[in-house]
Design a protein around this motif. Structure first.
Motif, PDB file in Angstrom:
ATOM      1  N   MET A 255      37.243  28.417  12.372  1.00 16.08           N
ATOM      2  CA  MET A 255      38.428  27.574  12.180  1.00 16.08           C
ATOM      3  C   MET A 255      38.617  26.646  13.380  1.00 16.08           C
ATOM      4  N   GLU A 256      38.352  27.155  14.575  1.00 14.01           N
ATOM      5  CA  GLU A 256      38.432  26.333  15.779  1.00 14.01           C
ATOM      6  C   GLU A 256      37.396  25.203  15.729  1.00 14.01           C
ATOM      7  N   LEU A 257      36.151  25.546  15.396  1.00 14.45           N
ATOM      8  CA  LEU A 257      35.078  24.541  15.352  1.00 14.45           C
ATOM      9  C   LEU A 257      35.330  23.461  14.306  1.00 14.45           C
ATOM     10  N   SER A 258      36.016  23.828  13.219  1.00 13.70           N
ATOM     11  CA  SER A 258      36.274  22.862  12.140  1.00 13.70           C
ATOM     12  C   SER A 258      37.684  22.270  12.221  1.00 13.70           C
ATOM     13  N   ASP A 259      38.373  22.495  13.323  1.00 17.18           N
ATOM     14  CA  ASP A 259      39.763  22.027  13.469  1.00 17.18           C
ATOM     15  C   ASP A 259      40.626  22.460  12.288  1.00 17.18           C
ATOM     16  N   GLY A 260      40.377  23.678  11.786  1.00 15.62           N
ATOM     17  CA  GLY A 260      41.185  24.236  10.709  1.00 15.62           C
ATOM     18  C   GLY A 260      40.869  23.695   9.324  1.00 15.62           C
ATOM     19  N   THR A 261      39.762  22.960   9.177  1.00 14.51           N
ATOM     20  CA  THR A 261      39.449  22.345   7.877  1.00 14.51           C
ATOM     21  C   THR A 261      38.579  23.214   6.973  1.00 14.51           C
ATOM     22  N   PHE A 262      38.074  24.341   7.472  1.00 14.43           N
ATOM     23  CA  PHE A 262      37.185  25.189   6.675  1.00 14.43           C
ATOM     24  C   PHE A 262      37.893  25.662   5.412  1.00 14.43           C
TER      25      PHE A 262
ATOM     26  N   ASP B 286      29.436  49.255  -7.286  1.00 16.77           N
ATOM     27  CA  ASP B 286      29.998  49.006  -5.958  1.00 16.77           C
ATOM     28  C   ASP B 286      29.576  47.666  -5.364  1.00 16.77           C
ATOM     29  N   ARG B 287      28.918  46.838  -6.138  1.00 12.31           N
ATOM     30  CA  ARG B 287      28.437  45.545  -5.637  1.00 12.31           C
ATOM     31  C   ARG B 287      29.227  44.420  -6.303  1.00 12.31           C
ATOM     32  N   VAL B 288      29.689  43.474  -5.477  1.00  9.57           N
ATOM     33  CA  VAL B 288      30.399  42.299  -5.975  1.00  9.57           C
ATOM     34  C   VAL B 288      29.673  41.063  -5.450  1.00  9.57           C
ATOM     35  N   VAL B 289      29.364  40.148  -6.350  1.00 11.34           N
ATOM     36  CA  VAL B 289      28.683  38.904  -5.990  1.00 11.34           C
ATOM     37  C   VAL B 289      29.643  37.748  -6.241  1.00 11.34           C
ATOM     38  N   VAL B 290      29.817  36.928  -5.217  1.00  6.34           N
ATOM     39  CA  VAL B 290      30.711  35.782  -5.307  1.00  6.34           C
ATOM     40  C   VAL B 290      29.893  34.511  -5.156  1.00  6.34           C
ATOM     41  N   LEU B 291      30.028  33.609  -6.119  1.00  4.76           N
ATOM     42  CA  LEU B 291      29.477  32.262  -6.006  1.00  4.76           C
ATOM     43  C   LEU B 291      30.617  31.382  -5.531  1.00  4.76           C
ATOM     44  N   CYS B 292      30.367  30.623  -4.485  1.00 10.40           N
ATOM     45  CA  CYS B 292      31.448  29.818  -3.925  1.00 10.40           C
ATOM     46  C   CYS B 292      30.888  28.552  -3.288  1.00 10.40           C
ATOM     47  N   THR B 293      31.800  27.683  -2.914  1.00  3.93           N
ATOM     48  CA  THR B 293      31.446  26.476  -2.182  1.00  3.93           C
ATOM     49  C   THR B 293      32.269  26.467  -0.905  1.00  3.93           C
ATOM     50  N   GLU B 294      31.579  26.423   0.220  1.00  2.00           N
ATOM     51  CA  GLU B 294      32.246  26.332   1.515  1.00  2.00           C
ATOM     52  C   GLU B 294      32.218  24.884   1.962  1.00  2.00           C
ATOM     53  N   SER B 295      33.274  24.457   2.644  1.00  2.00           N
ATOM     54  CA  SER B 295      33.311  23.087   3.155  1.00  2.00           C
ATOM     55  C   SER B 295      34.115  23.054   4.443  1.00  2.00           C
ATOM     56  N   ALA B 296      33.837  22.041   5.248  1.00  2.31           N
ATOM     57  CA  ALA B 296      34.555  21.850   6.512  1.00  2.31           C
ATOM     58  C   ALA B 296      34.269  20.440   7.015  1.00  2.31           C
ATOM     59  N   ARG B 297      35.058  20.065   8.001  1.00  2.00           N
ATOM     60  CA  ARG B 297      34.833  18.809   8.701  1.00  2.00           C
ATOM     61  C   ARG B 297      34.761  19.142  10.184  1.00  2.00           C
ATOM     62  N   GLY B 298      33.748  18.627  10.837  1.00  2.00           N
ATOM     63  CA  GLY B 298      33.589  18.832  12.271  1.00  2.00           C
ATOM     64  C   GLY B 298      33.293  17.501  12.931  1.00  2.00           C
ATOM     65  N   GLY B 299      34.175  17.086  13.832  1.00  2.00           N
ATOM     66  CA  GLY B 299      34.005  15.761  14.439  1.00  2.00           C
ATOM     67  C   GLY B 299      34.086  14.704  13.358  1.00  2.00           C
ATOM     68  N   ASP B 300      33.038  13.898  13.237  1.00  2.00           N
ATOM     69  CA  ASP B 300      33.007  12.851  12.207  1.00  2.00           C
ATOM     70  C   ASP B 300      32.085  13.232  11.053  1.00  2.00           C
TER      71      ASP B 300
ATOM     72  N   ASP C 202      31.218  15.618   7.635  1.00  2.00           N
ATOM     73  CA  ASP C 202      31.658  16.487   6.547  1.00  2.00           C
ATOM     74  C   ASP C 202      30.494  17.374   6.123  1.00  2.00           C
ATOM     75  N   TRP C 203      30.821  18.601   5.726  1.00  2.00           N
ATOM     76  CA  TRP C 203      29.807  19.537   5.270  1.00  2.00           C
ATOM     77  C   TRP C 203      30.346  20.299   4.066  1.00  2.00           C
ATOM     78  N   SER C 204      29.475  20.514   3.096  1.00  2.19           N
ATOM     79  CA  SER C 204      29.810  21.309   1.928  1.00  2.19           C
ATOM     80  C   SER C 204      28.528  21.971   1.447  1.00  2.19           C
ATOM     81  N   SER C 205      28.642  23.233   1.029  1.00  2.00           N
ATOM     82  CA  SER C 205      27.435  23.950   0.646  1.00  2.00           C
ATOM     83  C   SER C 205      27.747  25.040  -0.371  1.00  2.00           C
ATOM     84  N   PRO C 206      26.902  25.166  -1.401  1.00  2.73           N
ATOM     85  CA  PRO C 206      27.033  26.319  -2.291  1.00  2.73           C
ATOM     86  C   PRO C 206      26.583  27.565  -1.527  1.00  2.73           C
ATOM     87  N   GLN C 207      27.257  28.675  -1.794  1.00  2.00           N
ATOM     88  CA  GLN C 207      26.967  29.929  -1.106  1.00  2.00           C
ATOM     89  C   GLN C 207      26.955  31.069  -2.110  1.00  2.00           C
ATOM     90  N   VAL C 208      26.275  32.130  -1.736  1.00  2.00           N
ATOM     91  CA  VAL C 208      26.356  33.394  -2.462  1.00  2.00           C
ATOM     92  C   VAL C 208      26.788  34.434  -1.445  1.00  2.00           C
TER      93      VAL C 208
END
Length: 140
Positions: free
Chosen positions: A68-75, A87-101, A103-109
């Motif tokens: 959160m610090e590295l992304s200035d709270g944008t994560f 007992d296994r849970v799989v989450v498909l998600c998209t993470e995103s953030a802005r750092g400096g100038d 932008d980053w976004s990525s699909p994740q498992v």
């Protein structure tokens, strides 16, 4: 043929994990931490500044604070799907953030192991490991 007890446990585990994401999304970090076992193993792969294994609430909380610090709270995390089997849970998600100038976004498992109503293991798989490592390195 399915086992109703296993199906019910899987549904409860999926709801537990989904609840953790929902708490995090509304800024309730303590609510998210309540989903985790005290000794949770949190694995972030790669070679970036956040990549390593974290163990327990204090280290995971430190990890949350650092990104959160590295992304200035944008994560942010957007849930795309939650699937569970025993007992296994799989989450498909998209993470995103802005750092400096940049932008980053990525699909994740995200793969979780749940025991006795708490998440004991978190394992992250990035859609593009190199780009993620480069993004977080550029924020340091």
């Amino acid at each position: 043929m399915t086992n109703t007890g296993e199906d019910t446990a899987a549904q409860a585990n999926a709801a537990l994990i989904r609840g953790g994401y929902e708490a995090f999304a509304r800024g309730d970090v303590q609510g998210a931490l309540r989903v985790f076992a005290e000794d949770i193993l949190w694995h972030v792969p790669g070679r970036g500044p956040l990549s390593r294994d974290y163990r327990g609430h204090a280290e995971v909380l430190g990890f949350f604070q650092r990104f959160m610090e590295l992304s200035d709270g944008t994560f942010r995390i957007g849930l795309d799907g939650v699937f569970a089997d025993r007992d296994r849970v799989v989450v498909l998600c998209t993470e995103s953030a802005r750092g400096g100038d940049r932008d980053w976004s990525s699909p994740q498992v995200h793969v979780w192991t749940v025991k006795d109503g708490r998440a004991t293991v978190f394992w992250q798989y990035q859609g593009d490991q190199q780009t993620e490592d480069e993004f977080w390195a550029s924020c340091v």
